[in-house]
Design a protein around this motif. Sequence first.
Motif, PDB file in Angstrom:
ATOM      1  N   TYR A   1       0.820  -1.212   0.000  1.00 25.75           N
ATOM      2  CA  TYR A   1       0.000   0.000   0.000  1.00 25.75           C
ATOM      3  C   TYR A   1       0.856   1.266   0.000  1.00 25.75           C
ATOM      4  N   ALA A   2       1.949   1.230   0.736  1.00 26.49           N
ATOM      5  CA  ALA A   2       2.862   2.375   0.734  1.00 26.49           C
ATOM      6  C   ALA A   2       3.460   2.575  -0.657  1.00 26.49           C
ATOM      7  N   ASN A   3       3.760   1.479  -1.310  1.00 28.08           N
ATOM      8  CA  ASN A   3       4.300   1.534  -2.673  1.00 28.08           C
ATOM      9  C   ASN A   3       3.275   2.137  -3.630  1.00 28.08           C
ATOM     10  N   ALA A   4       2.040   1.695  -3.531  1.00 24.60           N
ATOM     11  CA  ALA A   4       0.980   2.221  -4.399  1.00 24.60           C
ATOM     12  C   ALA A   4       0.803   3.718  -4.182  1.00 24.60           C
ATOM     13  N   ALA A   5       0.802   4.146  -2.944  1.00 29.08           N
ATOM     14  CA  ALA A   5       0.651   5.576  -2.647  1.00 29.08           C
ATOM     15  C   ALA A   5       1.838   6.373  -3.163  1.00 29.08           C
ATOM     16  N   GLY A   6       3.028   5.817  -3.046  1.00 24.65           N
ATOM     17  CA  GLY A   6       4.221   6.494  -3.538  1.00 24.65           C
ATOM     18  C   GLY A   6       4.180   6.698  -5.040  1.00 24.65           C
ATOM     19  N   TYR A   7       3.832   5.646  -5.759  1.00 24.02           N
ATOM     20  CA  TYR A   7       3.749   5.773  -7.220  1.00 24.02           C
ATOM     21  C   TYR A   7       2.591   6.672  -7.641  1.00 24.02           C
ATOM     22  N   GLY A   8       1.496   6.557  -6.955  1.00 22.67           N
ATOM     23  CA  GLY A   8       0.357   7.412  -7.280  1.00 22.67           C
ATOM     24  C   GLY A   8       0.678   8.884  -7.096  1.00 22.67           C
ATOM     25  N   SER A   9       1.426   9.204  -6.060  1.00 21.79           N
ATOM     26  CA  SER A   9       1.756  10.608  -5.791  1.00 21.79           C
ATOM     27  C   SER A   9       2.681  11.197  -6.844  1.00 21.79           C
ATOM     28  N   ALA A  10       3.456  10.374  -7.488  1.00 22.73           N
ATOM     29  CA  ALA A  10       4.403  10.870  -8.489  1.00 22.73           C
ATOM     30  C   ALA A  10       3.829  10.851  -9.911  1.00 22.73           C
ATOM     31  N   LEU A  11       2.617  10.372 -10.083  1.00 26.42           N
ATOM     32  CA  LEU A  11       2.052  10.186 -11.426  1.00 26.42           C
ATOM     33  C   LEU A  11       1.905  11.492 -12.207  1.00 26.42           C
ATOM     34  N   VAL A  12       1.371  12.519 -11.600  1.00 28.20           N
ATOM     35  CA  VAL A  12       1.172  13.789 -12.304  1.00 28.20           C
ATOM     36  C   VAL A  12       2.515  14.424 -12.649  1.00 28.20           C
ATOM     37  N   VAL A  13       3.444  14.366 -11.710  1.00 26.71           N
ATOM     38  CA  VAL A  13       4.787  14.905 -11.952  1.00 26.71           C
ATOM     39  C   VAL A  13       5.436  14.145 -13.110  1.00 26.71           C
ATOM     40  N   ALA A  14       5.267  12.845 -13.120  1.00 28.54           N
ATOM     41  CA  ALA A  14       5.858  12.016 -14.175  1.00 28.54           C
ATOM     42  C   ALA A  14       5.303  12.374 -15.551  1.00 28.54           C
ATOM     43  N   PHE A  15       3.998  12.565 -15.640  1.00 31.89           N
ATOM     44  CA  PHE A  15       3.419  12.913 -16.937  1.00 31.89           C
ATOM     45  C   PHE A  15       3.985  14.238 -17.449  1.00 31.89           C
ATOM     46  N   ALA A  16       3.997  15.249 -16.604  1.00 29.25           N
ATOM     47  CA  ALA A  16       4.492  16.568 -17.015  1.00 29.25           C
ATOM     48  C   ALA A  16       5.963  16.508 -17.414  1.00 29.25           C
ATOM     49  N   LEU A  17       6.782  15.878 -16.609  1.00 29.41           N
ATOM     50  CA  LEU A  17       8.207  15.798 -16.928  1.00 29.41           C
ATOM     51  C   LEU A  17       8.465  14.999 -18.199  1.00 29.41           C
ATOM     52  N   ASN A  18       7.783  13.869 -18.358  1.00 25.14           N
ATOM     53  CA  ASN A  18       7.989  13.057 -19.556  1.00 25.14           C
ATOM     54  C   ASN A  18       7.512  13.775 -20.805  1.00 25.14           C
ATOM     55  N   LYS A  19       6.352  14.377 -20.731  1.00 32.13           N
ATOM     56  CA  LYS A  19       5.796  15.050 -21.906  1.00 32.13           C
ATOM     57  C   LYS A  19       6.656  16.232 -22.334  1.00 32.13           C
TER      58      LYS A  19
ATOM     59  N   PHE B   1       9.728  17.656 -20.736  1.00 30.42           N
ATOM     60  CA  PHE B   1      11.179  17.643 -20.586  1.00 30.42           C
ATOM     61  C   PHE B   1      11.841  16.503 -21.355  1.00 30.42           C
ATOM     62  N   VAL B   2      11.334  15.293 -21.216  1.00 32.01           N
ATOM     63  CA  VAL B   2      12.002  14.127 -21.805  1.00 32.01           C
ATOM     64  C   VAL B   2      11.701  13.975 -23.290  1.00 32.01           C
ATOM     65  N   PHE B   3      10.419  13.983 -23.650  1.00 33.92           N
ATOM     66  CA  PHE B   3      10.040  13.682 -25.030  1.00 33.92           C
ATOM     67  C   PHE B   3       9.693  14.924 -25.852  1.00 33.92           C
ATOM     68  N   ASN B   4       9.860  16.100 -25.271  1.00 34.57           N
ATOM     69  CA  ASN B   4       9.684  17.390 -25.966  1.00 34.57           C
ATOM     70  C   ASN B   4       8.379  17.494 -26.749  1.00 34.57           C
ATOM     71  N   GLN B   5       7.300  17.084 -26.131  1.00 33.38           N
ATOM     72  CA  GLN B   5       5.995  17.156 -26.787  1.00 33.38           C
ATOM     73  C   GLN B   5       5.315  18.474 -26.420  1.00 33.38           C
ATOM     74  N   SER B   6       5.218  19.358 -27.389  1.00 35.98           N
ATOM     75  CA  SER B   6       4.535  20.620 -27.120  1.00 35.98           C
ATOM     76  C   SER B   6       3.038  20.503 -27.386  1.00 35.98           C
ATOM     77  N   THR B   7       2.671  19.535 -28.181  1.00 35.30           N
ATOM     78  CA  THR B   7       1.255  19.330 -28.467  1.00 35.30           C
ATOM     79  C   THR B   7       0.675  18.331 -27.476  1.00 35.30           C
ATOM     80  N   PHE B   8      -0.620  18.427 -27.310  1.00 34.75           N
ATOM     81  CA  PHE B   8      -1.318  17.521 -26.409  1.00 34.75           C
ATOM     82  C   PHE B   8      -2.463  16.887 -27.166  1.00 34.75           C
ATOM     83  N   THR B   9      -2.570  15.585 -27.066  1.00 30.32           N
ATOM     84  CA  THR B   9      -3.731  14.882 -27.599  1.00 30.32           C
ATOM     85  C   THR B   9      -4.401  14.145 -26.433  1.00 30.32           C
ATOM     86  N   HIS B  10      -5.707  14.034 -26.526  1.00 30.84           N
ATOM     87  CA  HIS B  10      -6.445  13.383 -25.444  1.00 30.84           C
ATOM     88  C   HIS B  10      -6.069  11.909 -25.290  1.00 30.84           C
ATOM     89  N   SER B  11      -5.546  11.322 -26.337  1.00 30.41           N
ATOM     90  CA  SER B  11      -5.172   9.909 -26.241  1.00 30.41           C
ATOM     91  C   SER B  11      -3.900   9.701 -25.422  1.00 30.41           C
TER      92      SER B  11
END
Length: 119
Positions: A34-52, A54-64
Amino acid sequence: MQIIKYILSGLINTAVGYSVFWVLLKHFDLSAEYANAAGYGSALVVAFALNKIFVFNQSTFTHSMIPRFIFAFTASFLINQIILIITHRAIGLPVEIAQVIAMATYTILFYLLNKRFVF
């Protein structure tokens, strides 16, 4: 350069996720899973923003992107949980070490899925 950016963003995500994991495990006596699930869940939004951005340089956004990202995260996280359970419960490694091994597996799989499927 993309791998270096992924590693840097992963360090940030790892710091966020592992900090939550450790606090819940040590101070709130939550089970490792459960601690692991909470840890990963808390980092999910940060991960999306950084990956989109910083990492993959996606300036466009698609709903998919969001369902694909959630799928990539979920698949990677499930593998992480399986590795955590095997290394901690079945093999008997200390939970802190088992989680580091599980996180390494997650990191590799999540990068590949993001690179090939999400972004």
